[in-house]
Design a protein around this motif. Structure first.
Motif, PDB file in Angstrom:
ATOM      1  N   ALA A  39     -13.656  -6.458   8.023  1.00 55.20           N
ATOM      2  CA  ALA A  39     -13.460  -5.755   7.232  1.00 55.20           C
ATOM      3  C   ALA A  39     -11.900  -4.805   7.419  1.00 55.20           C
ATOM      4  N   ASN A  40     -12.257  -4.783   8.942  1.00 55.02           N
ATOM      5  CA  ASN A  40     -10.979  -4.511   9.308  1.00 55.02           C
ATOM      6  C   ASN A  40      -9.456  -5.268   9.697  1.00 55.02           C
ATOM      7  N   TYR A  41     -10.018  -6.358   9.667  1.00 57.02           N
ATOM      8  CA  TYR A  41      -9.313  -7.301   9.857  1.00 57.02           C
ATOM      9  C   TYR A  41      -8.110  -7.444   8.920  1.00 57.02           C
ATOM     10  N   PHE A  42      -9.097  -7.492   7.576  1.00 64.32           N
ATOM     11  CA  PHE A  42      -8.494  -7.880   6.526  1.00 64.32           C
ATOM     12  C   PHE A  42      -8.170  -6.252   5.560  1.00 64.32           C
ATOM     13  N   SER A  43      -7.841  -5.192   6.927  1.00 69.80           N
ATOM     14  CA  SER A  43      -7.375  -4.521   6.152  1.00 69.80           C
ATOM     15  C   SER A  43      -5.704  -4.203   6.839  1.00 69.80           C
ATOM     16  N   TYR A  44      -5.485  -4.845   7.292  1.00 69.39           N
ATOM     17  CA  TYR A  44      -4.036  -5.123   8.506  1.00 69.39           C
ATOM     18  C   TYR A  44      -3.049  -5.420   6.511  1.00 69.39           C
ATOM     19  N   PHE A  45      -2.513  -4.962   6.920  1.00 71.95           N
ATOM     20  CA  PHE A  45      -1.325  -5.374   5.685  1.00 71.95           C
ATOM     21  C   PHE A  45      -0.842  -6.186   5.815  1.00 71.95           C
ATOM     22  N   THR A  46      -0.463  -6.899   7.007  1.00 74.14           N
ATOM     23  CA  THR A  46       0.226  -8.536   7.890  1.00 74.14           C
ATOM     24  C   THR A  46      -0.621  -9.482   7.404  1.00 74.14           C
ATOM     25  N   ILE A  47      -2.071  -9.489   7.287  1.00 67.79           N
ATOM     26  CA  ILE A  47      -3.146 -10.284   6.814  1.00 67.79           C
ATOM     27  C   ILE A  47      -3.125 -10.482   4.899  1.00 67.79           C
ATOM     28  N   GLU A  48      -3.344  -9.248   4.394  1.00 62.18           N
ATOM     29  CA  GLU A  48      -2.889  -9.137   3.142  1.00 62.18           C
ATOM     30  C   GLU A  48      -2.012  -9.752   2.364  1.00 62.18           C
ATOM     31  N   SER A  49      -0.802  -9.500   3.541  1.00 62.94           N
ATOM     32  CA  SER A  49       0.577  -9.911   2.410  1.00 62.94           C
ATOM     33  C   SER A  49       0.385 -11.588   2.889  1.00 62.94           C
ATOM     34  N   ASN A  50      -0.434 -11.872   4.148  1.00 62.91           N
ATOM     35  CA  ASN A  50      -0.006 -13.259   4.037  1.00 62.91           C
ATOM     36  C   ASN A  50      -0.805 -14.054   3.578  1.00 62.91           C
ATOM     37  N   ILE A  51      -1.787 -13.253   3.308  1.00 63.34           N
ATOM     38  CA  ILE A  51      -3.401 -14.277   1.860  1.00 63.34           C
ATOM     39  C   ILE A  51      -1.772 -13.925   0.628  1.00 63.34           C
ATOM     40  N   ILE A  52      -1.457 -13.241   0.458  1.00 62.53           N
ATOM     41  CA  ILE A  52      -0.348 -13.330  -0.991  1.00 62.53           C
ATOM     42  C   ILE A  52       0.066 -14.552  -1.152  1.00 62.53           C
ATOM     43  N   ALA A  53       1.505 -14.854   0.768  1.00 63.42           N
ATOM     44  CA  ALA A  53       2.318 -15.290   0.364  1.00 63.42           C
ATOM     45  C   ALA A  53       1.303 -17.254   0.121  1.00 63.42           C
ATOM     46  N   PHE A  54       0.240 -17.236   1.265  1.00 61.04           N
ATOM     47  CA  PHE A  54       0.188 -18.734   0.594  1.00 61.04           C
ATOM     48  C   PHE A  54      -0.104 -18.638  -0.476  1.00 61.04           C
ATOM     49  N   VAL A  55      -1.016 -18.016  -1.094  1.00 64.60           N
ATOM     50  CA  VAL A  55      -1.375 -18.313  -2.287  1.00 64.60           C
ATOM     51  C   VAL A  55      -0.199 -18.621  -2.877  1.00 64.60           C
ATOM     52  N   THR A  56       0.571 -17.812  -3.258  1.00 64.25           N
ATOM     53  CA  THR A  56       1.748 -18.028  -3.470  1.00 64.25           C
ATOM     54  C   THR A  56       2.505 -19.649  -3.545  1.00 64.25           C
ATOM     55  N   LEU A  57       2.824 -19.505  -2.470  1.00 64.28           N
ATOM     56  CA  LEU A  57       3.135 -20.939  -1.755  1.00 64.28           C
ATOM     57  C   LEU A  57       2.418 -22.022  -2.537  1.00 64.28           C
ATOM     58  N   GLY A  58       0.951 -22.422  -2.258  1.00 70.33           N
ATOM     59  CA  GLY A  58       0.235 -23.272  -2.713  1.00 70.33           C
ATOM     60  C   GLY A  58      -0.004 -23.186  -4.890  1.00 70.33           C
ATOM     61  N   ILE A  59       0.154 -22.262  -5.315  1.00 70.26           N
ATOM     62  CA  ILE A  59       0.187 -22.095  -6.867  1.00 70.26           C
ATOM     63  C   ILE A  59       2.317 -22.955  -7.324  1.00 70.26           C
ATOM     64  N   SER A  60       2.872 -22.187  -6.836  1.00 71.09           N
ATOM     65  CA  SER A  60       4.431 -22.460  -6.770  1.00 71.09           C
ATOM     66  C   SER A  60       4.465 -24.115  -6.205  1.00 71.09           C
ATOM     67  N   GLY A  61       3.999 -24.595  -5.650  1.00 72.12           N
ATOM     68  CA  GLY A  61       3.697 -25.899  -4.972  1.00 72.12           C
ATOM     69  C   GLY A  61       3.648 -26.748  -6.362  1.00 72.12           C
ATOM     70  N   TRP A  62       2.106 -26.114  -6.392  1.00 77.01           N
ATOM     71  CA  TRP A  62       2.060 -27.200  -7.597  1.00 77.01           C
ATOM     72  C   TRP A  62       2.661 -27.514  -8.738  1.00 77.01           C
ATOM     73  N   PHE A  63       3.485 -25.926  -9.380  1.00 76.57           N
ATOM     74  CA  PHE A  63       4.146 -25.913 -10.774  1.00 76.57           C
ATOM     75  C   PHE A  63       5.193 -27.397 -10.078  1.00 76.57           C
ATOM     76  N   ALA A  64       6.224 -26.696  -8.853  1.00 79.81           N
ATOM     77  CA  ALA A  64       7.004 -27.173  -8.660  1.00 79.81           C
ATOM     78  C   ALA A  64       7.199 -29.153  -8.823  1.00 79.81           C
ATOM     79  N   TRP A  65       5.436 -29.473  -8.170  1.00 80.78           N
ATOM     80  CA  TRP A  65       5.328 -31.083  -8.266  1.00 80.78           C
ATOM     81  C   TRP A  65       4.903 -31.407  -9.444  1.00 80.78           C
ATOM     82  N   LYS A  66       5.162 -30.490 -10.332  1.00 77.70           N
ATOM     83  CA  LYS A  66       4.613 -30.886 -12.048  1.00 77.70           C
ATOM     84  C   LYS A  66       6.064 -30.810 -12.631  1.00 77.70           C
ATOM     85  N   GLY A  67       6.828 -29.949 -11.791  1.00 73.19           N
ATOM     86  CA  GLY A  67       8.260 -29.164 -12.313  1.00 73.19           C
ATOM     87  C   GLY A  67       8.380 -28.387 -13.719  1.00 73.19           C
TER      88      GLY A  67
END
Length: 240
Positions: A39-67
């Motif tokens: 719970a403490n680990y996932f309460s760091y802004f670093t961890i939360e922002s990185n989760i948002i980042a890699f989820v965003t990269l994955g989604i945007s990668g999929w859309f870039a693949w489809k154009g």
């Protein structure tokens, strides 16, 4: 917009790297650090922002693949870029000599330096097709503000704060307030810069979009060309 497989693979790779770094560090803490709290680990802004980042990269990668590049995704990319910019700069200026639960060197580099840099690069090389107004970009600040409220409310309940500048037990509430305002101002500046950068979308070449437009347009016949053809036909008839 045609499919951009190179950009898609770039995003997939760093999405995977960010995911592996977050999970590897979590498993290391749980297995090797007595009393470590997920719970403490996932309460760091670093961890939360990185989760948002890699989820965003994955989604945007999929859309870039489809154009494709829907408007909501462009706004999500902007938010993730702002959050990772906050993470990278705050860590570099205030936390580089402080234990923030990322003791594994390569994980620390990935989460605090690599992914923030990648998000900024990704944003600049693939700017949104339509300009994002500054007013709209202010919505991105909701998450950092909610995180601040969450940290200050949770802190006294669990007797733990993620960062020294948010801990009133040592710094006092006055220092916490000053640091919170400074970080909020910085976040506002990052959001404004990200929004204003979208004004450059017409001056930055996008080869995939250009080639798609040219291929769909087909051969063009100018007004001058039609007139020339008509004139040539009339001259031929007069000659006969």
């Amino acid at each position: 917009m045609t499919a951009n497989r190179g950009l898609a693979l770039f995003r997939f790779w760093f999405a995977l790297l960010g995911f592996v770094a977050v999970m590897f560090q979590l498993l290391h803490l749980v297995q090797n650090v007595p009393g470590a709290s997920a719970a403490n680990y996932f309460s760091y802004f670093t961890i939360e922002s990185n989760i948002i980042a890699f989820v965003t990269l994955g989604i945007s990668g999929w859309f870039a693949w489809k154009g494709e590049s829907p408007r909501w995704l462009e706004l999500l990319r902007g938010a993730a870029t702002v959050y990772m910019t906050i993470t990278g700069i705050t860590y570099s200026l205030l936390l580089s000599d402080i234990d923030v639960n990322t003791p594994i060197p390569w994980v620390n580099v990935v989460l605090h330096y690599t992914v923030p840099t990648v998000m900024v690069i990704d944003w600049l090389v693939d700017l949104p097709r339509e300009r994002i107004p500054v007013r709209t970009s202010l919505v991105w600040l909701a998450f950092p503000l909610l995180y601040l409220v969450y940290s200050l409310i949770r802190g006294p309940i669990v007797d733990w704060y993620p960062y020294p500048f948010l801990d009133p037990r040592t710094a006092g509430y006055a220092t916490v307030a000053v640091m919170s305002v400074l970080i909020a101002v910085a976040a506002f500046a990052f959001a404004v810069v990200a929004a204003l950068s979208t004004k450059l979308q017409n001056s930055v070449p996008h080869p995939a979009r250009i080639s798609a437009a040219e291929s769909s347009a087909g051969p063009r016949v100018t007004t001058r060309g039609r007139h020339s053809g008509v004139e040539a036909g009339l001259e031929g008839q007069q000659g006969r």
